[in-house]
Design a protein around this motif. Structure first.
Motif, PDB file in Angstrom:
ATOM      1  N   ASP A 142     -11.602 -47.991 -45.434  1.00 46.65           N
ATOM      2  CA  ASP A 142     -11.557 -46.406 -45.908  1.00 46.65           C
ATOM      3  C   ASP A 142     -12.180 -46.449 -47.562  1.00 46.65           C
ATOM      4  O   ASP A 142     -12.582 -45.506 -47.622  1.00 46.65           O
ATOM      5  CB  ASP A 142      -9.978 -46.036 -45.681  1.00 46.65           C
ATOM      6  CG  ASP A 142      -9.923 -44.444 -46.023  1.00 46.65           C
ATOM      7  OD1 ASP A 142     -10.705 -43.736 -45.108  1.00 46.65           O
ATOM      8  OD2 ASP A 142      -8.997 -43.799 -46.939  1.00 46.65           O
ATOM      9  N   ASN A 143     -11.772 -47.523 -48.132  1.00 48.52           N
ATOM     10  CA  ASN A 143     -12.011 -47.419 -49.634  1.00 48.52           C
ATOM     11  C   ASN A 143     -13.762 -47.553 -49.337  1.00 48.52           C
ATOM     12  O   ASN A 143     -14.467 -46.758 -50.386  1.00 48.52           O
ATOM     13  CB  ASN A 143     -11.827 -48.615 -50.318  1.00 48.52           C
ATOM     14  CG  ASN A 143     -11.970 -48.774 -51.567  1.00 48.52           C
ATOM     15  OD1 ASN A 143     -12.564 -47.822 -52.376  1.00 48.52           O
ATOM     16  ND2 ASN A 143     -12.054 -50.226 -51.966  1.00 48.52           N
ATOM     17  N   MET A 144     -14.262 -48.257 -48.487  1.00 48.12           N
ATOM     18  CA  MET A 144     -15.973 -48.292 -48.385  1.00 48.12           C
ATOM     19  C   MET A 144     -16.370 -46.907 -47.834  1.00 48.12           C
ATOM     20  O   MET A 144     -17.449 -46.420 -48.583  1.00 48.12           O
ATOM     21  CB  MET A 144     -16.228 -49.347 -47.294  1.00 48.12           C
ATOM     22  CG  MET A 144     -16.175 -50.780 -47.877  1.00 48.12           C
ATOM     23  SD  MET A 144     -16.522 -51.799 -46.644  1.00 48.12           S
ATOM     24  CE  MET A 144     -18.116 -51.665 -46.498  1.00 48.12           C
ATOM     25  N   ARG A 145     -15.830 -46.343 -47.079  1.00 46.27           N
ATOM     26  CA  ARG A 145     -16.121 -45.077 -46.558  1.00 46.27           C
ATOM     27  C   ARG A 145     -16.038 -44.150 -47.533  1.00 46.27           C
ATOM     28  O   ARG A 145     -16.934 -43.196 -47.589  1.00 46.27           O
ATOM     29  CB  ARG A 145     -15.304 -44.824 -45.440  1.00 46.27           C
ATOM     30  CG  ARG A 145     -15.668 -43.811 -44.410  1.00 46.27           C
ATOM     31  CD  ARG A 145     -14.850 -43.331 -43.363  1.00 46.27           C
ATOM     32  NE  ARG A 145     -13.575 -43.243 -43.598  1.00 46.27           N
ATOM     33  CZ  ARG A 145     -12.964 -41.941 -43.534  1.00 46.27           C
ATOM     34  NH1 ARG A 145     -13.989 -40.759 -43.702  1.00 46.27           N
ATOM     35  NH2 ARG A 145     -11.749 -41.848 -44.066  1.00 46.27           N
ATOM     36  N   ARG A 146     -15.063 -44.063 -48.438  1.00 46.02           N
ATOM     37  CA  ARG A 146     -14.845 -42.852 -49.454  1.00 46.02           C
ATOM     38  C   ARG A 146     -15.355 -43.304 -50.764  1.00 46.02           C
ATOM     39  O   ARG A 146     -15.250 -42.493 -51.659  1.00 46.02           O
ATOM     40  CB  ARG A 146     -13.577 -42.539 -49.432  1.00 46.02           C
ATOM     41  CG  ARG A 146     -12.897 -41.977 -48.092  1.00 46.02           C
ATOM     42  CD  ARG A 146     -11.539 -41.850 -48.369  1.00 46.02           C
ATOM     43  NE  ARG A 146     -10.929 -41.219 -47.164  1.00 46.02           N
ATOM     44  CZ  ARG A 146     -10.726 -40.089 -46.903  1.00 46.02           C
ATOM     45  NH1 ARG A 146     -10.574 -39.211 -47.796  1.00 46.02           N
ATOM     46  NH2 ARG A 146     -10.007 -39.573 -45.716  1.00 46.02           N
ATOM     47  N   HIS A 147     -16.060 -44.497 -50.902  1.00 47.48           N
ATOM     48  CA  HIS A 147     -16.607 -44.829 -52.146  1.00 47.48           C
ATOM     49  C   HIS A 147     -17.491 -44.163 -53.020  1.00 47.48           C
ATOM     50  O   HIS A 147     -18.281 -43.425 -52.139  1.00 47.48           O
ATOM     51  CB  HIS A 147     -16.961 -46.292 -52.206  1.00 47.48           C
ATOM     52  CG  HIS A 147     -17.060 -47.052 -53.540  1.00 47.48           C
ATOM     53  ND1 HIS A 147     -17.680 -46.960 -54.422  1.00 47.48           N
ATOM     54  CD2 HIS A 147     -15.794 -47.988 -53.797  1.00 47.48           C
ATOM     55  CE1 HIS A 147     -17.535 -47.695 -55.454  1.00 47.48           C
ATOM     56  NE2 HIS A 147     -16.400 -48.127 -55.188  1.00 47.48           N
ATOM     57  N   PRO A 148     -17.271 -43.712 -54.293  1.00 47.87           N
ATOM     58  CA  PRO A 148     -18.333 -42.791 -55.058  1.00 47.87           C
ATOM     59  C   PRO A 148     -19.863 -43.373 -55.059  1.00 47.87           C
ATOM     60  O   PRO A 148     -20.639 -42.646 -55.142  1.00 47.87           O
ATOM     61  CB  PRO A 148     -17.726 -42.594 -56.516  1.00 47.87           C
ATOM     62  CG  PRO A 148     -16.812 -43.735 -56.645  1.00 47.87           C
ATOM     63  CD  PRO A 148     -16.213 -44.282 -55.139  1.00 47.87           C
ATOM     64  N   LEU A 149     -19.857 -44.725 -54.957  1.00 49.75           N
ATOM     65  CA  LEU A 149     -21.294 -45.346 -54.880  1.00 49.75           C
ATOM     66  C   LEU A 149     -21.935 -45.319 -53.632  1.00 49.75           C
ATOM     67  O   LEU A 149     -21.349 -45.832 -52.550  1.00 49.75           O
ATOM     68  CB  LEU A 149     -21.065 -46.778 -55.264  1.00 49.75           C
ATOM     69  CG  LEU A 149     -20.795 -47.177 -56.788  1.00 49.75           C
ATOM     70  CD1 LEU A 149     -20.787 -48.576 -56.952  1.00 49.75           C
ATOM     71  CD2 LEU A 149     -21.770 -46.509 -57.620  1.00 49.75           C
ATOM     72  N   PRO A 150     -23.291 -45.097 -53.518  1.00 46.86           N
ATOM     73  CA  PRO A 150     -23.864 -44.814 -52.256  1.00 46.86           C
ATOM     74  C   PRO A 150     -23.891 -46.109 -51.526  1.00 46.86           C
ATOM     75  O   PRO A 150     -23.776 -46.152 -50.150  1.00 46.86           O
ATOM     76  CB  PRO A 150     -25.006 -44.294 -52.531  1.00 46.86           C
ATOM     77  CG  PRO A 150     -24.968 -43.305 -53.754  1.00 46.86           C
ATOM     78  CD  PRO A 150     -24.057 -44.137 -54.504  1.00 46.86           C
ATOM     79  N   SER A 151     -23.972 -47.396 -52.310  1.00 40.94           N
ATOM     80  CA  SER A 151     -24.306 -48.326 -51.668  1.00 40.94           C
ATOM     81  C   SER A 151     -23.265 -48.982 -50.875  1.00 40.94           C
ATOM     82  O   SER A 151     -23.183 -49.665 -49.740  1.00 40.94           O
ATOM     83  CB  SER A 151     -24.815 -49.501 -52.705  1.00 40.94           C
ATOM     84  OG  SER A 151     -23.838 -49.361 -53.909  1.00 40.94           O
ATOM     85  N   ASN A 152     -21.957 -48.583 -51.504  1.00 40.26           N
ATOM     86  CA  ASN A 152     -20.669 -48.883 -50.458  1.00 40.26           C
ATOM     87  C   ASN A 152     -20.620 -48.339 -49.393  1.00 40.26           C
ATOM     88  O   ASN A 152     -20.172 -48.758 -48.117  1.00 40.26           O
ATOM     89  CB  ASN A 152     -19.438 -48.843 -51.399  1.00 40.26           C
ATOM     90  CG  ASN A 152     -19.289 -49.770 -52.726  1.00 40.26           C
ATOM     91  OD1 ASN A 152     -20.336 -50.217 -53.101  1.00 40.26           O
ATOM     92  ND2 ASN A 152     -18.272 -50.220 -52.902  1.00 40.26           N
ATOM     93  N   ARG A 153     -20.890 -46.897 -49.402  1.00 37.17           N
ATOM     94  CA  ARG A 153     -20.818 -45.996 -48.441  1.00 37.17           C
ATOM     95  C   ARG A 153     -21.929 -46.563 -47.315  1.00 37.17           C
ATOM     96  O   ARG A 153     -21.508 -46.559 -45.928  1.00 37.17           O
ATOM     97  CB  ARG A 153     -20.963 -44.694 -48.459  1.00 37.17           C
ATOM     98  CG  ARG A 153     -19.843 -44.152 -49.312  1.00 37.17           C
ATOM     99  CD  ARG A 153     -19.775 -42.655 -49.617  1.00 37.17           C
ATOM    100  NE  ARG A 153     -21.176 -42.007 -49.980  1.00 37.17           N
ATOM    101  CZ  ARG A 153     -21.397 -41.660 -51.295  1.00 37.17           C
ATOM    102  NH1 ARG A 153     -20.593 -42.112 -52.229  1.00 37.17           N
ATOM    103  NH2 ARG A 153     -22.620 -41.280 -51.543  1.00 37.17           N
ATOM    104  N   LEU A 154     -23.107 -46.804 -47.703  1.00 32.80           N
ATOM    105  CA  LEU A 154     -24.379 -47.237 -46.787  1.00 32.80           C
ATOM    106  C   LEU A 154     -23.955 -48.778 -45.901  1.00 32.80           C
ATOM    107  O   LEU A 154     -24.088 -48.855 -45.023  1.00 32.80           O
ATOM    108  CB  LEU A 154     -25.278 -47.528 -47.643  1.00 32.80           C
ATOM    109  CG  LEU A 154     -26.637 -48.081 -46.712  1.00 32.80           C
ATOM    110  CD1 LEU A 154     -27.002 -47.098 -45.646  1.00 32.80           C
ATOM    111  CD2 LEU A 154     -27.810 -48.222 -47.659  1.00 32.80           C
ATOM    112  N   THR A 155     -23.217 -49.618 -46.725  1.00 29.54           N
ATOM    113  CA  THR A 155     -22.808 -50.818 -46.334  1.00 29.54           C
ATOM    114  C   THR A 155     -21.703 -50.444 -44.976  1.00 29.54           C
ATOM    115  O   THR A 155     -21.606 -51.075 -44.167  1.00 29.54           O
ATOM    116  CB  THR A 155     -22.023 -51.823 -47.488  1.00 29.54           C
ATOM    117  OG1 THR A 155     -23.038 -52.120 -48.499  1.00 29.54           O
ATOM    118  CG2 THR A 155     -21.701 -53.172 -46.774  1.00 29.54           C
ATOM    119  N   TYR A 156     -20.777 -49.708 -45.523  1.00 25.20           N
ATOM    120  CA  TYR A 156     -19.806 -49.303 -44.383  1.00 25.20           C
ATOM    121  C   TYR A 156     -20.423 -49.121 -43.271  1.00 25.20           C
ATOM    122  O   TYR A 156     -20.046 -49.148 -41.774  1.00 25.20           O
ATOM    123  CB  TYR A 156     -18.961 -48.087 -45.191  1.00 25.20           C
ATOM    124  CG  TYR A 156     -17.962 -47.500 -44.057  1.00 25.20           C
ATOM    125  CD1 TYR A 156     -16.889 -48.147 -43.570  1.00 25.20           C
ATOM    126  CD2 TYR A 156     -18.443 -46.448 -43.401  1.00 25.20           C
ATOM    127  CE1 TYR A 156     -15.877 -47.672 -42.598  1.00 25.20           C
ATOM    128  CE2 TYR A 156     -17.523 -45.747 -42.452  1.00 25.20           C
ATOM    129  CZ  TYR A 156     -16.217 -46.331 -42.086  1.00 25.20           C
ATOM    130  OH  TYR A 156     -15.549 -45.703 -41.017  1.00 25.20           O
TER     131      TYR A 156
END
Length: 185
Positions: A142-156
Motif C-alpha cells: 500500500d505504501n508503494m501504491r500510494r507513494h508520492p514518487l512515480p518510481s515507487n508507484r511504477l515499481t508497484y
C-alpha cells in the motif's frame, strides 16, 4: 603603482557556503561510491541468475504472491506452500520468455526489493520478505501504491502485473479463484 593582489581580489567569492572545487570533487566521489555500493548490492541480490530465480528472487516473488493473491491461496499451510512453490516454478519460464531488456529491468527491480536499504526506501518494510507478516506485506504494498514518487508507484505496478499475470495464467490456480475455466462451445 600597482595595488596588492589581496586588495583586488573579490572577497565575496570566499563566502563559507560557496562550494569549492575540492569540496565538489569529494562530494562527487562520495556520492559515486555510495551509488556504486548500492548498485553492487542490487546486482548481487538480483532476481534471476542463469535463467533461474535466485533465493532472493524467490523470497521477493513469494512475498508478492502472498501480498497480491493471498486471499485466494488455500488456508491449509501445506497446500498453501505447494501452491506458492508451483507459482514460483511457473514464474521462471514466464520471466525467461520476456525480452532481454525486460529481464534486465525485472532483475534490477527485484534486486532493489531484495536489498535491505532499498527495500525500506521503496516499501517501508522494516523486515526481510520471509519474516514479514501478511499485514506488514499489505502495508508495504500500500505504501508503494500510494507513494508520492512515480518510481515507487511504477515499481508497484510492475511487480503486481508480473505476479498476477503468472498466477492467473496458470490453469491450476483457476479453481482457487472461483473461475471454472473456459466454456466448451
Amino acid at each position: 603603482m600597482q595595488a596588492p593582489l589581496s586588495i583586488m581580489a573579490d572577497r565575496a567569492i570566499d563566502h563559507p557556503l560557496t562550494p569549492r572545487r575540492r569540496w565538489f570533487l569529494k562530494t562527487a566521489l562520495a556520492i559515486g561510491a555510495l551509488g556504486a555500493s548500492l548498485g553492487g548490492l542490487v546486482y548481487w541480490h538480483r532476481g534471476m541468475r542463469e535463467g533461474h530465480l535466485t533465493q532472493e528472487g524467490r523470497s521477493v516473488f513469494r512475498a508478492l504472491a502472498i501480498g497480491f493473491v493471498g486471499p485466494m491461496l488455500p488456508q491449509d499451510p501445506a497446500r498453501r506452500e505447494a501452491v506458492l512453490k508451483a507459482h514460483l516454478d511457473h514464474l521462471e519460464p514466464f520471466l525467461n520468455n520476456l525480452p532481454q531488456v525486460l529481464q534486465v529491468q525485472v532483475n534490477a527491480i527485484v534486486g532493489l526489493l531484495a536489498n535491505g536499504v532499498t527495500r525500506r526506501m521503496l516499501t517501508g518494510l522494516p523486515t526481510d520478505w520471509d519474516s514479514a507478516t501478511p499485514a506488514q506485506l499489505a502495508a508495504a504494498f500500500d505504501n508503494m501504491r500510494r507513494h508520492p514518487l512515480p518510481s515507487n508507484r511504477l515499481t508497484y505496478q510492475v511487480v503486481r502485473s508480473i505476479t498476477c499475470m503468472t498466477f492467473f495464467a496458470n490453469s491450476d490456480h483457476w479453481s482457487l479463484t472461483g473461475y471454472p475455466g473456459p466454456v466448451d462451445l
